[in-house]
Design a protein around this motif. Structure first.
Motif, short mmCIF file in Angstrom:
data_model
loop_
_atom_site.label_atom_id
_atom_site.label_comp_id
_atom_site.label_asym_id
_atom_site.label_seq_id
_atom_site.Cartn_x
_atom_site.Cartn_y
_atom_site.Cartn_z
N ARG A 5 -32.95 -6.12 -30.36
CA ARG A 5 -31.87 -5.18 -30.07
C ARG A 5 -31.45 -5.30 -28.61
N ILE A 6 -30.15 -5.51 -28.41
CA ILE A 6 -29.62 -5.66 -27.05
C ILE A 6 -28.48 -4.67 -26.84
N THR A 7 -28.50 -4.00 -25.70
CA THR A 7 -27.44 -3.07 -25.34
C THR A 7 -26.72 -3.57 -24.10
N VAL A 8 -25.41 -3.62 -24.17
CA VAL A 8 -24.59 -4.01 -23.03
C VAL A 8 -23.87 -2.76 -22.53
N VAL A 9 -23.97 -2.49 -21.24
CA VAL A 9 -23.31 -1.33 -20.64
C VAL A 9 -22.11 -1.82 -19.84
N ALA A 67 -17.66 -2.26 -20.91
CA ALA A 67 -16.81 -2.96 -21.88
C ALA A 67 -15.62 -3.62 -21.20
N GLY A 68 -15.88 -4.29 -20.07
CA GLY A 68 -14.88 -5.16 -19.47
C GLY A 68 -14.99 -6.54 -20.08
N TYR A 69 -14.37 -7.53 -19.45
CA TYR A 69 -14.39 -8.89 -20.00
C TYR A 69 -15.81 -9.41 -20.21
N ILE A 70 -16.66 -9.29 -19.19
CA ILE A 70 -18.01 -9.85 -19.27
C ILE A 70 -18.80 -9.16 -20.38
N GLY A 71 -18.73 -7.83 -20.42
CA GLY A 71 -19.47 -7.10 -21.44
C GLY A 71 -19.05 -7.45 -22.85
N VAL A 72 -17.75 -7.53 -23.08
CA VAL A 72 -17.24 -7.85 -24.43
C VAL A 72 -17.61 -9.27 -24.83
N GLU A 73 -17.51 -10.20 -23.88
CA GLU A 73 -17.89 -11.59 -24.18
C GLU A 73 -19.38 -11.69 -24.50
N LEU A 74 -20.20 -10.93 -23.78
CA LEU A 74 -21.64 -10.99 -24.01
C LEU A 74 -22.02 -10.41 -25.37
N VAL A 75 -21.42 -9.29 -25.78
CA VAL A 75 -21.81 -8.73 -27.09
C VAL A 75 -21.42 -9.69 -28.21
N GLU A 76 -20.32 -10.38 -28.05
CA GLU A 76 -19.94 -11.39 -29.05
C GLU A 76 -20.99 -12.50 -29.10
N THR A 85 -25.35 -3.24 -29.24
CA THR A 85 -24.62 -2.00 -28.95
C THR A 85 -23.85 -2.18 -27.66
N LEU A 86 -22.59 -1.75 -27.64
CA LEU A 86 -21.75 -1.81 -26.44
C LEU A 86 -21.41 -0.39 -26.02
N ILE A 87 -21.80 -0.02 -24.80
CA ILE A 87 -21.58 1.34 -24.29
C ILE A 87 -20.57 1.30 -23.15
N ASP A 88 -19.64 2.26 -23.17
CA ASP A 88 -18.70 2.39 -22.05
C ASP A 88 -18.25 3.84 -21.95
N GLY A 89 -18.04 4.29 -20.73
CA GLY A 89 -17.60 5.66 -20.49
C GLY A 89 -16.16 5.91 -20.90
N GLU A 90 -15.36 4.84 -20.97
CA GLU A 90 -13.97 4.97 -21.41
C GLU A 90 -13.91 5.05 -22.93
N GLU A 91 -12.78 5.55 -23.43
CA GLU A 91 -12.61 5.68 -24.87
C GLU A 91 -12.22 4.36 -25.55
N ARG A 92 -11.86 3.37 -24.73
CA ARG A 92 -11.44 2.07 -25.26
C ARG A 92 -12.15 0.95 -24.51
N ILE A 93 -12.34 -0.18 -25.17
CA ILE A 93 -12.82 -1.37 -24.47
C ILE A 93 -11.66 -1.99 -23.68
N LEU A 94 -11.98 -2.77 -22.69
CA LEU A 94 -10.98 -3.55 -21.93
C LEU A 94 -9.81 -2.69 -21.46
N LEU A 101 -33.48 -4.56 -24.74
CA LEU A 101 -32.97 -5.23 -23.54
C LEU A 101 -31.62 -4.61 -23.19
N VAL A 102 -31.36 -4.45 -21.89
CA VAL A 102 -30.10 -3.88 -21.42
C VAL A 102 -29.46 -4.84 -20.42
N ILE A 103 -28.16 -5.09 -20.59
CA ILE A 103 -27.40 -5.88 -19.63
C ILE A 103 -26.37 -4.97 -19.00
#
Length: 452
Positions: A149-153, A155-164, A174-183, A236-238
């Motif tokens: 299980r990996i969590t990415v904190v 949801a900018g470019y790097i985060g979205v590319e990593l979860v993929e 799991t992708l976490i972000d404080g905003e309501e939308r990615i990118l 693991l958390v990135i």
């Protein structure tokens, strides 16, 4: 001429190579605290995902190549102090511990940026990693192999590319972000919504609108991310929250933005005449708003680094500013954007309007054709183009470079309608989709002249 360069990634490498070529008699010394130079950090997700097999391809220079140009490269050396009044710097050899002082005639600050690390409970736990440099990427690959299980904190470019990349390697992500939308800094909702749907269809869990509050663990290792809305178990958390400019060395000595980004003029000079700066340590001129902005991109960095060298002795070529043009590929979708999104334009207090086009990029009589989605943002009163976004299963991202040039030259959305583009059924329609977007934005009525 004695030139000191602090930092050697994108901007630093460009500045050093061009300075060495333009001024053969210059004495150039570069200080780099890492054990490598010129790493393309934008390739980390491709390396982590296994698309890039040989990481050496992500380096476009080396200490040996710089030495061949006559550059003295001090690897694993950290500059601890800069005194611009005396034109001196202090450095420490991180291998031996030796400290010494050096002098310069021209100083080039290409110290780059560093990931933002929040001061949260549990941040020191093992298994919370950063994603910025080569050593980070190797650590991520090594530790990701051992976990499920990996969590990415973030949801900018790097985060979205990593979860993929992690999902394609069979991980629970799991992708976490404080905003309501990615990118959200790069794209409007019409583009982020289908990307989010695509991520979820591939099994990625999106935890949006959640702010990380703490990390919890067992036996010194992270096991849980605690947010404003709940908890997420993880192995693991990135952290991909964003970046801050590395500019402490010049704090109080040159003009900076509130976040510490060094302000430079059109010739890459700081507020001190013989101190230059380029890359992620800098604020840049953002053409859509006409203001200084912090936009850390490799494309900006290499241009600025090259211009530092060109303007080191005299002002020769001014910086043209930037539109913050960028692109990303997520699964089958090719996406790119330039300038302001509609949300960003309104946040700037600009009276912005937009036009959205969804069409097939080439004639329907062709054996295949793909849908393209284009949005152009423009200023209501002046009609000046402020930004654009594009998405398609077909790679049409280069069209955003065309719009970037339009913004650079202050063109209007009405002019976009009638720009001369070629037509060939293999590639487009008689009206290119950028033309069509411009046509769609034209006023619906034409005022008749008043005869007196």
């Amino acid at each position: 001429m004695k030139v000191a360069v602090i930092g050697c990634t994108h901007a630093g490498t460009a500045a050093i190579v061009n300075t060495a070529q333009l001024y053969p008699d210059a004495q150039i010394t570069v200080y780099e605290r890492n054990d490598n130079i010129s790493f393309l950090s934008c390739g980390i997700a491709l390396y982590v995902g296994g698309v890039v097999k040989d990481p050496q391809g992500l380096f476009y220079s080396s200490p040996e190549q710089l030495a061949a140009l006559g550059v003295q490269t001090k690897m694993r050396h950290e500059v601890t102090n800069v005194d611009t009044a005396r034109r001196t710097l202090k450095a420490r050899n991180l291998t031996t511990g030796e400290e010494f002082e050096d002098t310069y005639d021209k100083l080039i600050m290409t110290t780059g940026s560093w990931p933002i690390v929040p001061k949260l409970e549990g941040i020191e736990l093992e298994g919370i990693l950063l994603s910025k440099n080569y050593n980070h990427s190797n650590t991520i690959i090594e530790q990701a192999q051992k976990v499920k299980r990996i969590t990415v904190v973030g949801a900018g470019y790097i985060g979205v590319e990593l979860v993929e990349a992690f999902q394609m390697n069979g991980k629970e992500v799991t992708l976490i972000d404080g905003e309501e939308r990615i990118l959200s800094k790069y794209l409007d909702e019409e583009f982020t919504a289908p990307i989010q749907q695509s991520l979820e269809e591939h099994g990625i869990r999106l935890a949006l609108g959640e702010k990380v509050a703490a990390f919890a663990g067992e036996n010194g290792k992270v096991t849980k991310v605690i947010t404003s809305k709940g908890e997420h178990e993880t192995d693991l958390v990135i952290l991909c929250i964003g970046f801050r400019p590395n500019t402490e060395l010049l704090k109080g000595q040159v003009d900076m933005l509130p976040n510490g980004a060094i302000m430079v003029n059109d010739y890459m000079q700081t507020s001190l005449p013989d101190v230059y700066a380029a890359g992620d340590s800098c604020a840049i001129h953002y053409n859509p708003t006409g203001k200084h902005a912090y936009i850390p991109l490799a494309t900006n960095a290499v241009r600025m680094g090259t211009l530092v060298a060109r303007n080191l002795v005299s002002n020769t070529i001014p910086y043209m500013g930037t539109q913050g043009t960028s692109g990303i590929k997520i699964y089958e979708d090719n996406i790119a954007g330039t300038g302001l999104t509609e949300d960003a334009a309104k946040a700037e207090g600009m009276d912005a309007e937009s036009v959205m086009l969804i069409d097939n990029y080439r004639p329907e009589f062709m054996p295949t054709f793909e849908q393209v989605q284009v949005k152009v943002v423009f200023e209501r009163a002046t009609r000046r183009i402020l930004g654009a976004q594009i998405m398609s299963k077909m790679d049409l991202t280069q069209s955003i470079n065309t719009v970037s040039v339009c913004i650079q030259n202050k063109m209007t959305v009405d002019q976009l309608a009638f720009i001369d583009f070629f037509f060939q059924p293999h590639y487009n329609k008689p009206w290119n989709f950028l033309n069509t977007a411009g046509l769609q934005a034209l006023p619906k009525t034409v005022k008749e002249p008043v005869h007196v």
